[in-house]
Each structure stands twice: as structure tokens, then as C-alpha cells.
Write an enzyme that holds these catalytic residues in place. Structure first.
Site, PDB file in Angstrom:
ATOM      1  N   THR A 208       0.860  -1.192   0.000  1.00  0.00           N
ATOM      2  CA  THR A 208       0.000   0.000   0.000  1.00  0.00           C
ATOM      3  C   THR A 208       0.890   1.233   0.000  1.00  0.00           C
ATOM      4  O   THR A 208       1.379   1.637  -1.035  1.00  0.00           O
ATOM      5  CB  THR A 208      -0.957  -0.009   1.200  1.00  0.00           C
ATOM      6  OG1 THR A 208      -0.210  -0.184   2.393  1.00  0.00           O
ATOM      7  CG2 THR A 208      -1.972  -1.137   1.073  1.00  0.00           C
ATOM      8  N   LYS A 234       4.045  -6.999   3.887  1.00  0.00           N
ATOM      9  CA  LYS A 234       3.820  -5.612   3.535  1.00  0.00           C
ATOM     10  C   LYS A 234       3.641  -4.832   4.808  1.00  0.00           C
ATOM     11  O   LYS A 234       3.236  -5.373   5.839  1.00  0.00           O
ATOM     12  CB  LYS A 234       2.626  -5.455   2.612  1.00  0.00           C
ATOM     13  CG  LYS A 234       1.286  -5.764   3.191  1.00  0.00           C
ATOM     14  CD  LYS A 234       0.659  -4.622   3.961  1.00  0.00           C
ATOM     15  CE  LYS A 234       0.728  -3.345   3.157  1.00  0.00           C
ATOM     16  NZ  LYS A 234       0.424  -2.196   4.039  1.00  0.00           N
ATOM     17  N   THR A 245       1.779  -2.957  11.973  1.00  0.00           N
ATOM     18  CA  THR A 245       0.886  -2.888  10.827  1.00  0.00           C
ATOM     19  C   THR A 245       1.419  -3.687   9.691  1.00  0.00           C
ATOM     20  O   THR A 245       2.291  -3.243   8.997  1.00  0.00           O
ATOM     21  CB  THR A 245       0.819  -1.469  10.351  1.00  0.00           C
ATOM     22  OG1 THR A 245      -0.367  -0.916  10.832  1.00  0.00           O
ATOM     23  CG2 THR A 245       0.792  -1.327   8.895  1.00  0.00           C
ATOM     24  N   GLU A 332       7.024   4.747   6.876  1.00  0.00           N
ATOM     25  CA  GLU A 332       6.573   5.938   6.153  1.00  0.00           C
ATOM     26  C   GLU A 332       7.420   7.153   6.521  1.00  0.00           C
ATOM     27  O   GLU A 332       7.506   7.543   7.680  1.00  0.00           O
ATOM     28  CB  GLU A 332       5.104   6.207   6.460  1.00  0.00           C
ATOM     29  CG  GLU A 332       4.185   5.170   5.840  1.00  0.00           C
ATOM     30  CD  GLU A 332       2.742   5.307   6.273  1.00  0.00           C
ATOM     31  OE1 GLU A 332       1.880   4.765   5.560  1.00  0.00           O
ATOM     32  OE2 GLU A 332       2.473   5.927   7.311  1.00  0.00           O
ATOM     33  N   ASN A 459       0.394  10.792   6.081  1.00  0.00           N
ATOM     34  CA  ASN A 459      -0.811  10.380   6.788  1.00  0.00           C
ATOM     35  C   ASN A 459      -1.849  11.481   6.906  1.00  0.00           C
ATOM     36  O   ASN A 459      -3.040  11.199   7.076  1.00  0.00           O
ATOM     37  CB  ASN A 459      -0.432   9.828   8.168  1.00  0.00           C
ATOM     38  CG  ASN A 459       0.169   8.447   8.051  1.00  0.00           C
ATOM     39  OD1 ASN A 459      -0.537   7.475   7.853  1.00  0.00           O
ATOM     40  ND2 ASN A 459       1.491   8.367   8.118  1.00  0.00           N
ATOM     41  N   THR A 464      -7.170  11.685   1.029  1.00  0.00           N
ATOM     42  CA  THR A 464      -7.509  12.838   0.205  1.00  0.00           C
ATOM     43  C   THR A 464      -6.594  12.959  -1.000  1.00  0.00           C
ATOM     44  O   THR A 464      -6.854  13.740  -1.893  1.00  0.00           O
ATOM     45  CB  THR A 464      -7.440  14.132   1.027  1.00  0.00           C
ATOM     46  OG1 THR A 464      -6.129  14.252   1.603  1.00  0.00           O
ATOM     47  CG2 THR A 464      -8.485  14.122   2.127  1.00  0.00           C
TER      48      THR A 464
END
EC number: 2.3.1.35
Length: 464
Positions: A208, A234, A245, A332, A459, A464
Site C-alpha cells: 500500500t 507488507k 501494521t 513511512e 498520513n 484525500t
């Protein structure tokens, strides 16, 4: 069995090549950068940090072990683009199956479905994984989506529905695009392959926000027989114990009894995926599924106490730790991997808890991103770990730079320490933090990454 936790989705971010190197300090691992054949136009592969041991890395990922095939295709589940978003890992025979799952109370529909399947069946034939929608917090309809997906795969493979496991990752609160998924299944099953390309396409399809795919295969020899363990995972954000996660699929051609296999997976998860942290969020979807085909020819492992079981467990630990470190490395917005090593604790569990406390500290992570050798934050996070120890026995080192000895601060060159952090960040390398809390025999490790401005940006704009 006490399990893990997993993740979310983001539209594909253009990959910026990340140079990778280990710091000058010797580390007990080999760095291997994998290629991703025909899928490299979408995403490249993570470096694999494989601990040293009586094993070697081989090609093939989840298809390296005998009896396994995999595929990954684009099915229209992602918001845009043609990056693969639907994966299938299948076994030619009934495989002994084990799983570990999120501890989040709001567990996703596929997690609930898999837990139910594993409570009634000891074998599995395939794992279906979709990216795009997490199918979490979706109620009864979301659960039915998981059941319908499993049923459709079972019909195409001509196996029982309770032999199909389901994993999902993406935006929480969104059901899977079931029509698109079901319509794509014949093509997905038709694409199954035991090739490296099959494994790589599946590893890419489950990503992702990941900037790199995570895949590994290892071969070792047990009792004179070659055994292979493959895996893919992942995860990049919403990663924090228990079970950071993430999604993971493990395959092996070893023959292992069901009870032993499930305990082995529990132990390896506790030493790997449960020891990584990126942001402190425990996902609704975290799930590891492991399948053992038994096709290697090695006599079945029936006891955890046997020499064969201990050798196999060590190799399994190495594979899962390699994947776990790749996830933390790809956190991230991260610029470096953080490896925290703790020794001298009363036992392994206490050492692991201290290591997790340090790796999870936002202040430690921010200091490393700022290239600030603020070791007081490390000492603080050791102290609030919940583990009792003699503060006068505390030692802390940053790389090869001693910062504290027997509870006393040591003079050190701040510019040298800052340069150590900067070099690690510039090369997307590893920052090593070594801690000793006494003379006990407990040792443990945890992995995290630094906390950057980019993490907030990713994040803040997630849906959006």
C-alpha cells in the site's frame, strides 16, 4: 495463541531510489537487494537484512518451497493506476497452516474469518490478499464479503472453502470492491506460477504505502535434507506491536505437525513482527499466515525439543526478522532503520520489552531524524519500559560510541555522534543502539525507524 496486528492503504507514491549500505560497524546480517522482475516498473524491492546462520538466501520468495505457486494482478481495487492489487498464494497439497493476528479489538472481517477457519481446520490450500480496502469496521456485510471471496477461490481451485484464508489491506471502513475482485479471480488463478516472477508479482500486489516490496527465500539443511522457507510481507505505516501494521505470508516445504507449527509461528512472530514499530498504531488487519507443504522429504517435526525443530526454528526466526526489518526500514517517511539491542536482562521477554520501549519512543525517533545524539531520551525510555533493573548497571552505546557506563554518563564527541546519525540517514542505513541492564542471560532486539516531517505529510493526506 497470542497474535499480532496490521495496516492501511495509500495511492502509489512515485518511488525515489534509496541508496542502501550498512554502517561501518559490523553487524550480524547480510544485505541482499532483490530484483522484482516485471513488476519493477511499479515498485522496487527492499534490502534484505538476513542474520548470519547455517542458511543461504535463494530466489523465489513464497514460491521457493516445493508445492507453492503465486500470482499478483491488477483487478481495479486500487483507486488509480495499474499496480497489482490482488494476490494469491496456493499450495498443491493440503498444507499444515498456522496464523497470528492483530490484538486490536476492532479486528477486520478477514481477520475474524481466518481465526474462525483456523479454529476448525489444521490445513490450508491458499491465501487470497487484496489491497485497496481494509474491509475493517464493515460489520456483517464485510464478513460476508470475506466468506464469498473465499468460496469463489475454493470453487476455482476445487478445494474446500475452509482451506482458503483471506487477508485485506487498505482504507479502514471500506468494504472490498467485491464485484471487481470476484470477476478477476479466474484470471488470478490462471496466472498462478511457481516462478520467481509469480512470487514477486504477489509481493508487489499486497503493498500500500510501501515504497518497496518485501520478499525473501532461504534454504537450509536439516537432517541431511534441503529445506526452504519463503515469505513476503507488507507494511510501512500503522506499525506497532503487537504485530506491527503488516500482512505476511510464509511458506515452507518442511513437514511439521500442526501443534508444533503453530507454536513455532507464535515464537517467531514474537521475535520479529511483534518487535517492530513505526508509529505506535496497532492496525485492525495485521495477519500472518504460514503454510507447510511437507514436500521436502524430511521426516515430520513432531516435537519442539528435537534438534531438527531447533534448527528449523532458528531459520524461521531469521526469515521473519529479515521481513520485519525490511518493514521498519521502509517506515513511512523514514530515512533510516533503528536497531535496538538489549542484553543483561533477567529473560528474553524483559529484554524484548525494553528494546520495544526504546524503538517506540517518539522522542528517540525524532532525535535520530534530527541527527541529535540526545542519549538522555534513550535512558528515559529504558526507565519507563515497565521492567525493573538496577539503574547503576545501565550501559548505553550509539553505534560504537559509549554514552553511559554503569549508570554514569560518559564524555563523548557530539559531532562524531551526530555524523554517525547523519551518515545513516543519508545512506538509508542502520542506527544501532546497544543497551545493557545487568548481568542476566536475557537478550532481545527491536526495530523501528526515525520520525520525519514526511510521515505527517503522508498520513495527513491519506484519504484525500
Amino acid at each position: 495463541m497470542s497474535p499480532p496486528s496490521v495496516l492501511l492503504l495509500h495511492s502509489r507514491i512515485p518511488l525515489q531510489p534509496r541508496p542502501f549500505r550498512m554502517n561501518s560497524r559490523a553487524a550480524p546480517s547480510r544485505v541482499v537487494v532483490c530484483s522484482v522482475a516485471s513488476t519493477e516498473g511499479f515498485i522496487s524491492a527492499a534490502p534484505i537484512l538476513l542474520p548470519d546462520g547455517p542458511w543461504k538466501q535463494v530466489e523465489g520468495g513464497v514460491t521457493a518451497a516445493k508445492g507453492f505457486k503465486a500470482a499478483g494482478i491488477y483487478s481495479g481495487l486500487r483507486a488509480k493506476g495499474e499496480k497489482p492489487d490482488l494476490a494469491l498464494v496456493a499450495c498443491d497439497v493440503d498444507a499444515t497452516v498456522a496464523g497470528a493476528f492483530t490484538t486490536n479489538v476492532v479486528a477486520a472481517a478477514p481477520v475474524l474469518y481466518c481465526k474462525h477457519v483456523l479454529s476448525t481446520s489444521k490445513t490450508g490450500r491458499a491465501v487470497l490478499i487484496n489491497a485497496g480496502q481494509a474491509n475493517a469496521a464493515t460489520g456483517d456485510l464485510g464478513y460476508q464479503d470475506a466468506v464469498d471471496s473465499a468460496d469463489a477461490v475454493a470453487k476455482l481451485l476445487n478445494v474446500s472453502t475452509d482451506n482458503i484464508l483471506i487477508q485485506s489491506t487498505g482504507v479502514i471502513g471500506q468494504r472490498i470492491k467485491k464485484e471487481a475482485l470476484l470477476n478477476s479471480l479466474p484470471r488470478l488463478v490462471g496466472s498462478l506460477s511457481s516462478s520467481v516472477q509469480g512470487a514477486n508479482s504477489a509481493a508487489v500486489a499486497i503493498t500500500t504505502t510501501d515504497l518497496v516490496s518485501k520478499s525473501i527465500a532461504v534454504q537450509t539443511e536439516i537432517g541431511g535434507v534441503a529445506i526452504r522457507i519463503g515469505g513476503m510481507a507488507k507494511g510501512s505505516g500503522m506499525i506497532h506491536p503487537n504485530m506491527a501494521t503488516m500482512l505476511g505470508v510464509l511458506t515452507t516445504d518442511a513437514q511439521v505437525s500442526s501443534d508444533v507449527w503453530r507454536e513455532m509461528i507464535r515464537m517467531s512472530v514474537s521475535r520479529s513482527f511483534n518487535q517492530i514499530t513505526v508509529d505506535g498504531d496497532t492496525s485492525t488487519n495485521d495477519c500472518v499466515i504460514a503454510m507447510a507443504s511437507g514436500l521436502s522429504g524430511l521426516s515430520g517435526i513432531q516435537s519442539l525439543d528435537s534438534i531438527e525443530a531447533q534448527q528449523f526454528q532458528a531459520c524461521l526466526d531469521a526469515v521473519m526478522q529479515s521481513l520485519a526489518k525490511s518493514i521498519a526500514w521502509d517506515g513511512e517517511g523514514a530515512t533510516c532503520l533503528i536497531e535496538v539491542t538489549v542484553s543483561g536482562a533477567n529473560n528474553e521477554a524483559e529484554a524484548a520489552k525494553i528494546a520495544r520501549s526504546v524503538a517506540s519512543s517518539s522522542l528517540v525517533k525524532a532525535a535520530i531524524f534530527g541527527r541529535d545524539p540526545n542519549w538522555g531520551r534513550i535512558a528515559c525510555s529504558v526507565g519507563y519500559s515497565g521492567i525493573q533493573f538496577d539503574a547503576n548497571r545501565l550501559d548505553i552505546s550509539l553505534g560504537v560510541i559509549p554514552l553511559m557506563k554503569n549508570g554514569q554518563p560518559l564524555p563523548f564527541d557530539r559531532l562524531t555522534a551526530s555524523k554517525y546519525l547523519k551518515d545513516a540517514g543519508d545512506a538509508h542505513g542502520t542506527v544501532n543502539i546497544d543497551i545493557s541492564v545487568g548481568s542476566g542471560g536475557g537478550n532481545g532486539k527491536a526495530w523501528g525507524c526515525d520520525l520525519s516531517y514526511k510521515y505527517v505529510e503522508i498520513n495527513a493526506e491519506y484519504t484525500t
